[in-house]
Design a protein around this motif. Structure first.
Motif, PDB file in Angstrom:
ATOM      1  N   THR A 177       0.267   5.383   0.872  1.00 41.00           N
ATOM      2  CA  THR A 177      -0.619   6.457   1.311  1.00 41.00           C
ATOM      3  C   THR A 177       0.002   7.783   0.929  1.00 41.00           C
ATOM      4  OG1 THR A 177      -1.425   5.124   3.149  1.00 41.00           O
ATOM      5  CG2 THR A 177      -1.796   7.488   3.275  1.00 41.00           C
TER       6      THR A 177
ATOM      7  N   ASP B 104      -7.729   3.981  -4.347  1.00 39.87           N
ATOM      8  CA  ASP B 104      -8.939   4.481  -3.705  1.00 39.87           C
ATOM      9  C   ASP B 104      -8.765   5.979  -3.544  1.00 39.87           C
ATOM     10  OD1 ASP B 104     -10.992   5.277  -1.973  1.00 39.87           O
ATOM     11  OD2 ASP B 104     -10.941   3.404  -0.867  1.00 39.87           O
TER      12      ASP B 104
ATOM     13  N   SER C 181      -0.095  12.034   0.826  1.00 38.16           N
ATOM     14  CA  SER C 181      -0.592  13.268   1.437  1.00 38.16           C
ATOM     15  C   SER C 181       0.146  14.449   0.832  1.00 38.16           C
ATOM     16  CB  SER C 181      -0.406  13.236   2.959  1.00 38.16           C
ATOM     17  OG  SER C 181       0.949  13.048   3.293  1.00 38.16           O
TER      18      SER C 181
ATOM     19  N   LYS D 204      -9.559   7.637  -0.200  1.00 35.11           N
ATOM     20  CA  LYS D 204      -8.628   7.408   0.911  1.00 35.11           C
ATOM     21  C   LYS D 204      -7.187   7.805   0.575  1.00 35.11           C
ATOM     22  CE  LYS D 204     -11.295   3.531   2.808  1.00 35.11           C
ATOM     23  NZ  LYS D 204     -11.263   2.090   3.192  1.00 35.11           N
ATOM     24  N   ASN D 205      -6.971   8.280  -0.651  1.00 32.72           N
ATOM     25  CA  ASN D 205      -5.615   8.645  -1.097  1.00 32.72           C
ATOM     26  C   ASN D 205      -4.644   7.484  -0.974  1.00 32.72           C
ATOM     27  OD1 ASN D 205      -6.699  11.164  -1.433  1.00 32.72           O
ATOM     28  ND2 ASN D 205      -5.148  12.255  -0.247  1.00 32.72           N
ATOM     29  N   THR D 206      -5.100   6.311  -1.371  1.00 35.39           N
ATOM     30  CA  THR D 206      -4.247   5.135  -1.262  1.00 35.39           C
ATOM     31  C   THR D 206      -4.113   4.410  -2.596  1.00 35.39           C
ATOM     32  OG1 THR D 206      -6.119   3.781  -0.552  1.00 35.39           O
ATOM     33  CG2 THR D 206      -4.743   4.739   1.180  1.00 35.39           C
TER      34      THR D 206
ATOM     35  N   SER E  12       0.838  -1.191   0.000  1.00 35.11           N
ATOM     36  CA  SER E  12       0.000   0.000   0.000  1.00 35.11           C
ATOM     37  C   SER E  12       0.874   1.242   0.000  1.00 35.11           C
ATOM     38  CB  SER E  12      -0.917   0.013   1.228  1.00 35.11           C
ATOM     39  OG  SER E  12      -1.880  -1.008   1.150  1.00 35.11           O
TER      40      SER E  12
END
Length: 126
Positions: free
Chosen positions: A23, A73, A25, A76-78, A21
């Motif tokens: 993530t 996604d 930001s 979810k910024n993933t 995964s």
């Protein structure tokens, strides 16, 4: 502050599975194409897979096609990479990266990616 943080790496036996995964930001994730790259010791960084901003287009290197699946996604910024039927040749540091576009057939060129994570190690033993 822009951050891409990978997780999910580890050690697995050949034939096993892992799910990576990433993530994101500090960026408008939904506007970006996202890619996975890998680099094994002594080898050049290799494009593994890429997905367009809306998930409508996906790309895979020949070496992982049919075994790996990229997904995202945007809520979810993933970004994920499901890796099945792993082989010792898949052993590498895996990086996620962000680009303004998939650039079609040039998706695997690292120079088009503006932001990179720090990587997560995947080790596959025989």
């Amino acid at each position: 502050q822009v951050q891409l943080v990978e997780s999910g790496g580890g050690s697995v036996q050949a034939g096993g599975s892992l799910r990576l995964s990433c993530t994101v930001s500090g960026l408008t994730f939904a506007n970006l194409a996202m890619g996975w790259f890998r680099q094994a010791p002594g080898k050049e960084r290799e494009g593994v897979s890429c997905i367009s901003w809306n998930g409508g287009s996906t790309y895979y290197s020949d070496s992982v096609k049919g075994r790996f699946t990229i997904s995202r996604d945007n809520a979810k910024n993933t970004l994920d990479l499901q890796m099945n039927s792993l082989k010792p040749g898949d052993t590498a540091m895996y990086y996620c990266a962000a680009a303004p576009s998939t650039f079609g057939g040039a998706w695997s060129e690292a120079r088009f990616y503006n932001y990179w994570g720090q990587g997560t190690q995947v080790t596959v033993s025989s």
